[in-house]
Enzyme design. Structure first.
Site, PDB file in Angstrom:
ATOM      1  N   LYS A 267      33.665 -14.363 -38.564  1.00 13.48           N
ATOM      2  CA  LYS A 267      32.925 -14.762 -37.358  1.00 13.48           C
ATOM      3  C   LYS A 267      33.850 -14.578 -36.171  1.00 13.48           C
ATOM      4  CE  LYS A 267      28.897 -17.143 -38.242  1.00 13.48           C
ATOM      5  NZ  LYS A 267      28.109 -18.336 -38.139  1.00 13.48           N
TER       6      LYS A 267
ATOM      7  N   ARG B 269      16.423 -41.220 -38.192  1.00 13.88           N
ATOM      8  CA  ARG B 269      16.591 -41.286 -39.640  1.00 13.88           C
ATOM      9  C   ARG B 269      15.624 -40.279 -40.259  1.00 13.88           C
ATOM     10  NH1 ARG B 269      16.222 -40.892 -44.955  1.00 13.88           N
ATOM     11  NH2 ARG B 269      17.045 -42.693 -46.115  1.00 13.88           N
TER      12      ARG B 269
ATOM     13  N   ARG C 279      25.824 -19.919 -18.876  1.00 14.48           N
ATOM     14  CA  ARG C 279      27.015 -20.423 -18.189  1.00 14.48           C
ATOM     15  C   ARG C 279      28.115 -19.372 -18.081  1.00 14.48           C
ATOM     16  NH1 ARG C 279      27.542 -25.001 -22.601  1.00 14.48           N
ATOM     17  NH2 ARG C 279      27.226 -23.071 -23.797  1.00 14.48           N
TER      18      ARG C 279
ATOM     19  N   ASP D 215      32.617 -20.592 -24.359  1.00 18.90           N
ATOM     20  CA  ASP D 215      33.995 -20.703 -24.833  1.00 18.90           C
ATOM     21  C   ASP D 215      34.775 -19.402 -24.668  1.00 18.90           C
ATOM     22  OD1 ASP D 215      33.802 -23.374 -25.651  1.00 18.90           O
ATOM     23  OD2 ASP D 215      32.676 -22.750 -27.411  1.00 18.90           O
TER      24      ASP D 215
ATOM     25  N   HIS E  96      24.634 -30.109 -22.327  1.00 14.99           N
ATOM     26  CA  HIS E  96      23.891 -28.995 -22.907  1.00 14.99           C
ATOM     27  C   HIS E  96      22.843 -29.476 -23.896  1.00 14.99           C
ATOM     28  CE1 HIS E  96      24.163 -24.486 -24.041  1.00 14.99           C
ATOM     29  NE2 HIS E  96      23.526 -24.661 -22.914  1.00 14.99           N
TER      30      HIS E  96
ATOM     31  N   MET F 260      34.900 -15.778 -32.853  1.00 19.35           N
ATOM     32  CA  MET F 260      34.706 -17.008 -32.095  1.00 19.35           C
ATOM     33  C   MET F 260      34.476 -16.710 -30.617  1.00 19.35           C
ATOM     34  SD  MET F 260      34.589 -19.314 -34.174  1.00 19.35           S
ATOM     35  CE  MET F 260      34.740 -19.330 -35.932  1.00 19.35           C
ATOM     36  N   GLY F 261      33.596 -17.533 -30.011  1.00 17.77           N
ATOM     37  CA  GLY F 261      33.271 -17.311 -28.604  1.00 17.77           C
ATOM     38  C   GLY F 261      32.055 -16.411 -28.429  1.00 17.77           C
ATOM     39  N   PHE F 262      31.464 -15.998 -29.553  1.00 14.62           N
ATOM     40  CA  PHE F 262      30.246 -15.187 -29.480  1.00 14.62           C
ATOM     41  C   PHE F 262      29.142 -15.864 -30.284  1.00 14.62           C
ATOM     42  CE2 PHE F 262      33.500 -12.163 -28.476  1.00 14.62           C
ATOM     43  CZ  PHE F 262      32.913 -11.323 -27.539  1.00 14.62           C
TER      44      PHE F 262
ATOM     45  N   HIS G 286      25.174 -18.008 -30.254  1.00 12.45           N
ATOM     46  CA  HIS G 286      24.718 -19.335 -29.858  1.00 12.45           C
ATOM     47  C   HIS G 286      23.434 -19.667 -30.590  1.00 12.45           C
ATOM     48  CE1 HIS G 286      23.649 -22.742 -27.302  1.00 12.45           C
ATOM     49  NE2 HIS G 286      24.940 -22.753 -26.999  1.00 12.45           N
TER      50      HIS G 286
ATOM     51  N   ARG H 228      32.493 -33.209 -21.437  1.00  8.53           N
ATOM     52  CA  ARG H 228      31.229 -33.524 -22.126  1.00  8.53           C
ATOM     53  C   ARG H 228      30.997 -35.029 -22.261  1.00  8.53           C
ATOM     54  NH1 ARG H 228      27.891 -30.175 -25.211  1.00  8.53           N
ATOM     55  NH2 ARG H 228      28.366 -28.682 -23.545  1.00  8.53           N
TER      56      ARG H 228
HETATM   57  C1  LIG Z   1      27.293 -20.600 -32.628  1.00 11.29           C
HETATM   58  C2  LIG Z   1      26.774 -20.183 -34.012  1.00 11.29           C
HETATM   59  C3  LIG Z   1      27.208 -21.245 -35.013  1.00 11.29           C
HETATM   60  C4  LIG Z   1      25.252 -20.090 -33.952  1.00 11.29           C
HETATM   61  O1  LIG Z   1      24.874 -19.850 -35.197  1.00 11.29           O
HETATM   62  P1  LIG Z   1      23.383 -19.809 -35.804  1.00 11.29           P
HETATM   63  O2  LIG Z   1      22.352 -19.898 -34.759  1.00 11.29           O
HETATM   64  O3  LIG Z   1      23.371 -20.816 -36.894  1.00 11.29           O
HETATM   65  O4  LIG Z   1      23.365 -18.369 -36.312  1.00 11.29           O
HETATM   66  P2  LIG Z   1      24.085 -17.827 -37.598  1.00 11.29           P
HETATM   67  O5  LIG Z   1      25.484 -18.368 -37.708  1.00 11.29           O
HETATM   68  O6  LIG Z   1      23.173 -18.064 -38.750  1.00 11.29           O
HETATM   69  O7  LIG Z   1      24.154 -16.300 -37.247  1.00 11.29           O
HETATM   70  C5  LIG Z   1      23.087 -15.376 -37.409  1.00 11.29           C
HETATM   71  C6  LIG Z   1      23.703 -14.043 -37.805  1.00 11.29           C
HETATM   72  O8  LIG Z   1      24.577 -13.592 -36.761  1.00 11.29           O
HETATM   73  C7  LIG Z   1      25.914 -13.501 -37.245  1.00 11.29           C
HETATM   74  N1  LIG Z   1      26.789 -14.083 -36.239  1.00 11.29           N
HETATM   75  C8  LIG Z   1      26.493 -15.081 -35.372  1.00 11.29           C
HETATM   76  N2  LIG Z   1      27.534 -15.353 -34.607  1.00 11.29           N
HETATM   77  C9  LIG Z   1      28.513 -14.498 -35.004  1.00 11.29           C
HETATM   78  C10 LIG Z   1      29.833 -14.325 -34.572  1.00 11.29           C
HETATM   79  N3  LIG Z   1      30.355 -15.074 -33.598  1.00 11.29           N
HETATM   80  N4  LIG Z   1      30.569 -13.390 -35.194  1.00 11.29           N
HETATM   81  C11 LIG Z   1      30.060 -12.624 -36.180  1.00 11.29           C
HETATM   82  N5  LIG Z   1      28.811 -12.764 -36.633  1.00 11.29           N
HETATM   83  C12 LIG Z   1      28.042 -13.693 -36.033  1.00 11.29           C
HETATM   84  C13 LIG Z   1      25.950 -14.359 -38.501  1.00 11.29           C
HETATM   85  O9  LIG Z   1      26.985 -13.958 -39.369  1.00 11.29           O
HETATM   86  C14 LIG Z   1      24.574 -14.136 -39.058  1.00 11.29           C
HETATM   87  O10 LIG Z   1      24.550 -12.887 -39.671  1.00 11.29           O
HETATM   88  P3  LIG Z   1      23.731 -12.663 -41.028  1.00 11.29           P
HETATM   89  O11 LIG Z   1      22.293 -12.928 -40.636  1.00 11.29           O
HETATM   90  O12 LIG Z   1      24.021 -11.267 -41.387  1.00 11.29           O
HETATM   91  O13 LIG Z   1      24.273 -13.668 -41.991  1.00 11.29           O
HETATM   92  C15 LIG Z   1      27.374 -18.820 -34.414  1.00 11.29           C
HETATM   93  O14 LIG Z   1      26.954 -17.833 -33.493  1.00 11.29           O
HETATM   94  C16 LIG Z   1      28.885 -18.851 -34.524  1.00 11.29           C
HETATM   95  O15 LIG Z   1      29.428 -19.257 -35.542  1.00 11.29           O
HETATM   96  N6  LIG Z   1      29.606 -18.414 -33.445  1.00 11.29           N
HETATM   97  C17 LIG Z   1      31.042 -18.474 -33.458  1.00 11.29           C
HETATM   98  C18 LIG Z   1      31.527 -19.871 -33.072  1.00 11.29           C
HETATM   99  C19 LIG Z   1      31.320 -20.194 -31.617  1.00 11.29           C
HETATM  100  O16 LIG Z   1      31.646 -19.428 -30.754  1.00 11.29           O
HETATM  101  N7  LIG Z   1      30.825 -21.412 -31.386  1.00 11.29           N
HETATM  102  C20 LIG Z   1      30.587 -21.923 -30.053  1.00 11.29           C
HETATM  103  C21 LIG Z   1      29.136 -22.079 -29.823  1.00 11.29           C
HETATM  104  S1  LIG Z   1      28.805 -22.569 -28.166  1.00 11.29           S
END
Ligand SMILES: CC(C)(COP(=O)(O)OP(=O)(O)OC[C@H]1O[C@@H](n2cnc3c(N)ncnc32)[C@H](O)[C@@H]1OP(=O)(O)O)[C@@H](O)C(=O)NCCC(=O)NCCS
Length: 397
Positions: A262, A363, A277, A319, A194, A264-266, A268, A344
Site C-alpha cells: 500500500k 451498539r 483538502r 497526509d 472530517h 501511504m498517503g494515497f 481514501h 483533530r
Molecule cells: C485509506 C484506505 C484505507 C481506504 O481504503 P478502502 O476504502 O477500505 O479501500 P481498500 O483498501 O479496500 O482499497 C481498494 C483497492 O484499492 C487499493 N488501494 C487503495 N489504496 C491504496 C494505496 N494507498 N496503495 C495501493 N493500493 C491501494 C487496494 O489495495 C484495493 O485493491 P484491490 O481491490 O485490488 O484489493 C486505503 O486507501 C489505504 O490503505 N491508503 C493508504 C493509507 C493512507 O494513506 N491512509 C490515510 C487515509 S486519509
C-alpha cells in the site's frame, strides 16, 4: 430458512447518524465545517477561530475570539506532573503512546474527586471547558515530546503569540517566518475535522456509553495512530526516505506494486477522485519548498503522485502533502501524527458534545460464524442452565 445478513464490512457506506459539524461531499470534492468550505477557513482564519466554529456552530466575533484566546493561553503550560509522566514513557516508545498517556493523565487530574461514573459524561458547559483545556495543553505535550527525544527541556509558552506561532515556538524555541506559521496554521485547520472517520467514530462510541470526554479522546488517539488513518502522514515520509529522489520513483514503485504494498498517503474511503483538502495543503507545501529552497522535495512529490495516479487511478489524501510539509518545518517524522491529534481534538470534542446532546448508545449487531453450540465435557447443567436450555427449545418450536 435463514437469510444471509447484509454485512457492511468496515461499515462502508453505512450512514450511522446525523451531524451538523461537517459535510464531506465526494461528488463535488468539497468539505464544509459548519457550512463553510474548509479552503476558505484555511485562507482566512486562525486555528482558534475554527476550533470555536466547530464547538459553537458559528465563527467567533472579536470578543468571543479574544475570550477563547485568553482561556487557551491560560492552559498552555505543561503541568509538572504531566511532564514527569511523559518522562517515564520509554524514550523509544512511539510519541502517539506518549500523547495518549499524557491525555489520559490530564483527564484523571481534571476529574479527580468525581465520586461516581454516573457523573462522568458531564454537562455541556463542563465538556466545553474540558475541550478547551485539552486543545490548549496538547501543543505543549507534542512539542515537549519532540524536544525530549532530542535531549532538550520543554520551552515555556508565550502569551503574546497565537496558537500556531506558540506551538512552533514551544517546539523549536523560535518563531519562524510568517509563511511557515501560516502553512502550519492551515494544516491544523485542514486536519481539524472530517465527519465520521475512524477516530471520531471511536470517540462517539465511547461518549455514547456516557463515559467521560477524556476517555473518548484517549480512545480516539489510539484509533488515529494506525497507518490506515492518522499514521499515514508519518508513513509518507518513510516512503520518501526510502525512495530518495525523483529519479528512483519508477523502479521503487515497480517493486512496491509487485509486492502489493500500500502506498501511504494515497486513497481514501470516502473520496475516490481526490481529497478536497489536498490542493490547499499542496499550495502550503509549495510555499515551504520555495521558502526553504528545497525543490527536490517537490520533484519527488510530483513524480510519485503522477506515476501512482496514472498506474492505479488512486489519488493523494491530505497526509501526502502534510508529511513533507511538516518535515520541511523541522518536525521529526514520529511527531507528525501527534500534530494531527492536536488538530483533530477540536473535531473529536465537537462530536463528543454533539453525541451527548442527543445520545443513543452505539451498539451494532454482529452475525455469528463460529462453531455450533457445544458443551464442556462432564458439565452437569444446574437449574439456571436447564431453564436457558428449555427457553431455547421453546423458541425453536
Ligand atoms: C485509506 C484506505 C484505507 C481506504 O481504503 P478502502 O476504502 O477500505 O479501500 P481498500 O483498501 O479496500 O482499497 C481498494 C483497492 O484499492 C487499493 N488501494 C487503495 N489504496 C491504496 C494505496 N494507498 N496503495 C495501493 N493500493 C491501494 C487496494 O489495495 C484495493 O485493491 P484491490 O481491490 O485490488 O484489493 C486505503 O486507501 C489505504 O490503505 N491508503 C493508504 C493509507 C493512507 O494513506 N491512509 C490515510 C487515509 S486519509
Amino acid at each position: 430458512m435463514t437469510t444471509e445478513p447484509d454485512i457492511k464490512k468496515g461499515l462502508a457506506g453505512v450512514v450511522v447518524d446525523y451531524t451538523a459539524i461537517s459535510k464531506v461531499n465526494p461528488e463535488t470534492n468539497s468539505l464544509l465545517y459548519r457550512g463553510y468550505p474548509v479552503q476558505e477557513l484555511a485562507a482566512t482564519q486562525p486555528f482558534e477561530a475554527v476550533a470555536y466554529l466547530l464547538w459553537h456552530g458559528e465563527l467567533p466575533d472579536e470578543v468571543q475570539l479574544a475570550q477563547l484566546r485568553t482561556l487557551e493561553r491560560s492552559y498552555r503550560h505543561l503541568p509538572a506532573d504531566v511532564r514527569a509522566v511523559i518522562d517515564r514513557v520509554p524514550i523509544d516508545a512511539h510519541p502517539m503512546d506518549e500523547v495518549r498517556t499524557a491525555a489520559s493523565l490530564i483527564g484523571a487530574r481534571d476529574l479527580a474527586g468525581m465520586g461516581s461514573v454516573l457523573d462522568a459524561s458531564g454537562s455541556a458547559e463542563e465538556n466545553l471547558a474540558r475541550s478547551i483545556r485539552l486543545f490548549a495543553v496538547l501543543p505543549a505535550i507534542v512539542a515537549y515530546g519532540q524536544r525530549r527525544r532530542r535531549g532538550l527541556d520543554p520551552i515555556e509558552p508565550r502569551d503574546d503569540l497565537d496558537y500556531a506561532a506558540n506551538f512552533l515556538w514551544m517546539t523549536f524555541g523560535d518563531v519562524p517566518e510568517d509563511v511557515v506559521v501560516d502553512a502550519f496554521n492551515r494544516s491544523m485547520i485542514l486536519y481539524a475535522e472530517h465527519s465520521f472517520n475512524a477516530s471520531t467514530f471511536t470517540a462517539r462510541v465511547i461518549a455514547s456509553t456516557l463515559s467521560d470526554l477524556y476517555s473518548a479522546v484517549v480512545g480516539a488517539i489510539g484509533a488515529l495512530k494506525g497507518p490506515l488513518h492518522g499514521g499515514a502522514n508519518e508513513a509518507v515520509l518513510h516512503i520518501f526516505d526510502e525512495i530518495g529522489d525523483a529519479s528512483n520513483v519508477v523502479p521503487w514503485l515497480d517493486e512496491a506494486l509487485a509486492h502489493k504494498r500500500k502506498i501511504m498517503g494515497f486513497g481514501h474511503r470516502v473520496y475516490k477522485r481526490g481529497d478536497s483538502r489536498v490542493p490547499t495543503m499542496k499550495a502550503a507545501l509549495d510555499t515551504l519548498v520555495e521558502h526553504y529552497g528545497r525543490q527536490e522535495v517537490a520533484e519527488l512529490y510530483d513524480k510519485l503522485e503522477s506515476e501512482f495516479v496514472s498506474r492505479k487511478g488512486i489519488y493523494p489524501n491530505l497526509d501526502y502533502p502534510s508529511g513533507p510539509a511538516y518535515n520541511l518545518m523541522g518536525f521529526d517524522t514520529p511527531t507528525f501524527t501527534p500534530l494531527f491529534v492536536a488538530a483533530r481534538v477540536t473535531g473529536w470534542t465537537a462530536h463528543i458534545m454533539e453525541q451527548l446532546a442527543s445520545n443513543a448508545l452505539i451498539r451494532p449487531l454482529s452475525a455469528y460464524n463460529g462453531p455450533d453450540e457445544r458443551h464442556v465435557e462432564g458439565y452437569v447443567p444446574d437449574e439456571a442452565m436447564a431453564a436457558v436450555a428449555a427457553r431455547a427449545e421453546e423458541a425453536a418450536d
